[in-house]
Design a protein around this motif. Structure first.
Motif, PDB file in Angstrom:
ATOM      1  N   GLY A 197       0.803  -1.212   0.000  1.00 53.77           N
ATOM      2  CA  GLY A 197       0.000   0.000   0.000  1.00 53.77           C
ATOM      3  C   GLY A 197       0.836   1.263   0.000  1.00 53.77           C
ATOM      4  N   LEU A 198       2.096   1.167   0.456  1.00 56.39           N
ATOM      5  CA  LEU A 198       2.982   2.331   0.512  1.00 56.39           C
ATOM      6  C   LEU A 198       3.907   2.401  -0.697  1.00 56.39           C
ATOM      7  N   GLY A 199       3.790   1.456  -1.593  1.00 51.48           N
ATOM      8  CA  GLY A 199       4.661   1.444  -2.774  1.00 51.48           C
ATOM      9  C   GLY A 199       6.070   0.983  -2.474  1.00 51.48           C
ATOM     10  N   LEU A 200       6.238   0.184  -1.398  1.00 52.83           N
ATOM     11  CA  LEU A 200       7.556  -0.332  -1.028  1.00 52.83           C
ATOM     12  C   LEU A 200       7.662  -1.816  -1.380  1.00 52.83           C
ATOM     13  N   GLU A 201       8.891  -2.258  -1.648  1.00 55.33           N
ATOM     14  CA  GLU A 201       9.130  -3.681  -1.904  1.00 55.33           C
ATOM     15  C   GLU A 201       9.893  -4.279  -0.722  1.00 55.33           C
ATOM     16  N   ILE A 202       9.381  -5.375  -0.179  1.00 52.28           N
ATOM     17  CA  ILE A 202      10.029  -6.041   0.959  1.00 52.28           C
ATOM     18  C   ILE A 202      11.001  -7.108   0.454  1.00 52.28           C
ATOM     19  N   VAL A 203      12.228  -7.054   0.973  1.00 54.35           N
ATOM     20  CA  VAL A 203      13.233  -8.069   0.663  1.00 54.35           C
ATOM     21  C   VAL A 203      13.513  -8.814   1.974  1.00 54.35           C
ATOM     22  N   GLU A 204      13.074 -10.060   2.069  1.00 56.04           N
ATOM     23  CA  GLU A 204      13.218 -10.824   3.308  1.00 56.04           C
ATOM     24  C   GLU A 204      14.627 -11.384   3.467  1.00 56.04           C
ATOM     25  N   ALA A 205      15.108 -11.344   4.718  1.00 56.76           N
ATOM     26  CA  ALA A 205      16.418 -11.911   5.045  1.00 56.76           C
ATOM     27  C   ALA A 205      16.273 -12.616   6.384  1.00 56.76           C
ATOM     28  N   THR A 206      16.299 -13.947   6.376  1.00 53.26           N
ATOM     29  CA  THR A 206      16.015 -14.701   7.598  1.00 53.26           C
ATOM     30  C   THR A 206      17.274 -15.271   8.235  1.00 53.26           C
ATOM     31  N   VAL A 207      17.186 -15.422   9.560  1.00 54.91           N
ATOM     32  CA  VAL A 207      18.261 -16.056  10.321  1.00 54.91           C
ATOM     33  C   VAL A 207      17.639 -17.189  11.138  1.00 54.91           C
ATOM     34  N   THR A 208      18.496 -18.097  11.598  1.00 51.68           N
ATOM     35  CA  THR A 208      18.027 -19.164  12.499  1.00 51.68           C
ATOM     36  C   THR A 208      18.667 -19.037  13.869  1.00 51.68           C
ATOM     37  N   GLY A 209      19.620 -18.108  13.995  1.00 53.77           N
ATOM     38  CA  GLY A 209      20.286 -17.899  15.275  1.00 53.77           C
ATOM     39  C   GLY A 209      21.072 -16.604  15.251  1.00 53.77           C
ATOM     40  N   SER A 210      21.475 -16.139  16.428  1.00 60.91           N
ATOM     41  CA  SER A 210      22.158 -14.846  16.519  1.00 60.91           C
ATOM     42  C   SER A 210      23.488 -14.832  15.777  1.00 60.91           C
ATOM     43  N   ALA A 211      24.122 -15.982  15.633  1.00 61.96           N
ATOM     44  CA  ALA A 211      25.428 -16.039  14.963  1.00 61.96           C
ATOM     45  C   ALA A 211      25.332 -15.671  13.480  1.00 61.96           C
ATOM     46  N   GLU A 212      24.119 -15.739  12.916  1.00 57.74           N
ATOM     47  CA  GLU A 212      23.944 -15.459  11.492  1.00 57.74           C
ATOM     48  C   GLU A 212      23.575 -13.998  11.208  1.00 57.74           C
ATOM     49  N   VAL A 213      23.284 -13.231  12.251  1.00 59.89           N
ATOM     50  CA  VAL A 213      22.719 -11.891  12.051  1.00 59.89           C
ATOM     51  C   VAL A 213      23.657 -10.985  11.250  1.00 59.89           C
ATOM     52  N   MET A 214      24.926 -10.961  11.603  1.00 61.09           N
ATOM     53  CA  MET A 214      25.879 -10.096  10.909  1.00 61.09           C
ATOM     54  C   MET A 214      25.955 -10.442   9.414  1.00 61.09           C
ATOM     55  N   GLN A 215      26.130 -11.709   9.108  1.00 55.88           N
ATOM     56  CA  GLN A 215      26.288 -12.138   7.713  1.00 55.88           C
ATOM     57  C   GLN A 215      25.027 -11.865   6.895  1.00 55.88           C
ATOM     58  N   VAL A 216      23.878 -12.141   7.484  1.00 52.21           N
ATOM     59  CA  VAL A 216      22.617 -11.929   6.770  1.00 52.21           C
ATOM     60  C   VAL A 216      22.392 -10.426   6.516  1.00 52.21           C
ATOM     61  N   THR A 217      22.751  -9.603   7.492  1.00 47.55           N
ATOM     62  CA  THR A 217      22.613  -8.156   7.290  1.00 47.55           C
ATOM     63  C   THR A 217      23.530  -7.689   6.164  1.00 47.55           C
ATOM     64  N   GLN A 218      24.737  -8.181   6.147  1.00 47.88           N
ATOM     65  CA  GLN A 218      25.680  -7.803   5.084  1.00 47.88           C
ATOM     66  C   GLN A 218      25.162  -8.214   3.706  1.00 47.88           C
ATOM     67  N   SER A 219      24.387  -9.300   3.662  1.00 55.05           N
ATOM     68  CA  SER A 219      23.865  -9.767   2.370  1.00 55.05           C
ATOM     69  C   SER A 219      22.868  -8.787   1.755  1.00 55.05           C
ATOM     70  N   LEU A 220      22.362  -7.861   2.567  1.00 52.00           N
ATOM     71  CA  LEU A 220      21.381  -6.890   2.069  1.00 52.00           C
ATOM     72  C   LEU A 220      22.046  -5.647   1.466  1.00 52.00           C
ATOM     73  N   VAL A 221      23.306  -5.435   1.790  1.00 55.61           N
ATOM     74  CA  VAL A 221      24.007  -4.236   1.311  1.00 55.61           C
ATOM     75  C   VAL A 221      24.062  -4.240  -0.222  1.00 55.61           C
ATOM     76  N   GLY A 222      23.638  -3.128  -0.812  1.00 54.51           N
ATOM     77  CA  GLY A 222      23.609  -3.017  -2.268  1.00 54.51           C
ATOM     78  C   GLY A 222      22.306  -3.481  -2.892  1.00 54.51           C
ATOM     79  N   LYS A 223      21.465  -4.134  -2.073  1.00 52.23           N
ATOM     80  CA  LYS A 223      20.194  -4.662  -2.595  1.00 52.23           C
ATOM     81  C   LYS A 223      18.984  -3.863  -2.108  1.00 52.23           C
ATOM     82  N   VAL A 224      19.143  -3.117  -0.996  1.00 48.03           N
ATOM     83  CA  VAL A 224      18.002  -2.412  -0.423  1.00 48.03           C
ATOM     84  C   VAL A 224      18.385  -0.962  -0.112  1.00 48.03           C
ATOM     85  N   ASP A 225      17.340  -0.145   0.129  1.00 49.15           N
ATOM     86  CA  ASP A 225      17.556   1.269   0.442  1.00 49.15           C
ATOM     87  C   ASP A 225      17.454   1.545   1.944  1.00 49.15           C
ATOM     88  N   ALA A 226      16.915   0.609   2.688  1.00 44.10           N
ATOM     89  CA  ALA A 226      16.761   0.754   4.135  1.00 44.10           C
ATOM     90  C   ALA A 226      16.533  -0.637   4.722  1.00 44.10           C
TER      91      ALA A 226
END
Length: 332
Positions: A197-226
């Motif tokens: 409804g806001l004209g935004l596109e959601i790009v999902e990035a899932t983790v299964t544990g805290s150890a994956e959070v850094m790597q998964v966040t880095q995977s979004l760099v260059g692909k999203v605006d926020a």
């Protein structure tokens, strides 16, 4: 004489049996008030992060303000599962074995684990997004089980709307969450609908544990605006990793609650978990005095606040509009 001794033995045995039955299962949550014994409270918390810690403190503060003080007439057994599901089950089983008078379950995984072990002990819940979907209650209006408390359903649409007001050029939003948390799945589904409804596109990035959070966040760099993080316990407990990547990549980071803003995220519009914990504590007092959780509706906190982190904005290269700053709580 033998008959008298035998009669006394029988009476004593019946009395002991009655005491044993009273401490099993409970439902006898008001025994402290009636008998002067110490009230035994088991607190089960999936992980430690500012929001969950604040809700726990709010709950205990209300009990203390109403005469239930740890070390005097209240015994608190606080157990933190460190984000491990198997630990949650062990803790829940321990509370049942120990025959606590009440369990206070903080966050959805904790509540599910506790409810899975007992349908007798009163369970007060908080920081649970959707108690019905989590199968903790039959309905929010009439729980119908030994579970009641408060929901932390956050205003997901308003949070994405805030993101858009702060970063008008944003089109793609990365959403980081733990795919094993029902509460997060519920929020992401709401986010998808709101984003459309806001004209935004959601790009999902899932983790299964805290150890994956850094790597998964880095995977979004260059692909999203926020980046957007809902009230997800695994990601919240590792919010420093998300902040680190967001700052380095100059990606605005909007989150589901104040604790993560205090941890370095850019902004949120949401509930105050300390107040939510206090509200749950008020409900616990009613149960202690004899109220039946099965007939106590799930409650929610009505007020929501905008919270911004000005230093985080500088580090992420964002200018927060003055009209938002005028309405917001500002943290450093």
């Amino acid at each position: 004489m033998k008959k008298v001794a035998l009669l006394l033995t029988v009476v004593l045995a019946l009395a002991l049996a009655a005491v044993g039955c009273g401490s099993q299962g409970t439902g006898d949550a008001n025994k402290e008030a009636q008998g002067g014994e110490k009230f035994r409270l088991g607190i089960i918390q999936v992980a430690e992060h500012p929001a969950l810690d604040a809700s726990r403190q709010g709950f205990l503060d209300v009990l203390a303000e109403n005469g239930y003080k740890e070390g005097e007439n209240l015994v608190v057994d606080y157990q933190n599962a460190q984000g491990d599901q198997s630990n949650l089950k062990t803790i829940a089983q321990k509370f049942v074995t120990d025959k606590v008078d009440m369990a206070f379950a903080i966050a959805t995984p904790s509540a599910i684990a506790m409810a899975g072990e007992t349908d007798k002990i009163p369970i007060l819940i908080t920081a649970v997004t959707d108690p019905v979907t989590a199968k903790l209650v039959k309905s929010n209006e009439e729980p119908g089980t030994n579970v009641t408390g408060t929901t932390d359903m956050t205003p997901v649409k308003e949070q994405l709307d805030l993101l858009q007001k702060i970063v008008p050029a944003a089109k793609k939003v990365g959403v980081i969450y733990n795919s094993s948390e029902i509460n997060s799945e519920v929020q992401v589904e709401i986010a998808k609908e709101a984003a459309a409804g806001l004209g935004l596109e959601i790009v999902e990035a899932t983790v299964t544990g805290s150890a994956e959070v850094m790597q998964v966040t880095q995977s979004l760099v260059g692909k999203v605006d926020a980046i957007y993080v809902p009230t997800d316990n695994v990601v919240a407990s590792s919010i420093a990793s998300v902040v680190s990547v967001a700052e380095a990549a100059k990606l605005p980071l909007i989150v589901g609650e104040k604790g993560m803003v205090e941890g370095g995220a850019l902004a949120t519009i949401g509930i105050d978990y300390y107040k939510l914990g206090r509200q749950t504590g008020e409900m616990a007092l009613k149960v202690i005095k004899g109220a039946d959780p099965a007939s106590m509706p799930i409650e929610s906190l009505k007020s929501i606040d905008i919270v911004v982190n000005k230093k985080a904005a500088e580090r992420m290269g964002v200018t927060i509009p003055q009209e938002i700053l005028d309405k917001a709580q500002v943290v450093e």
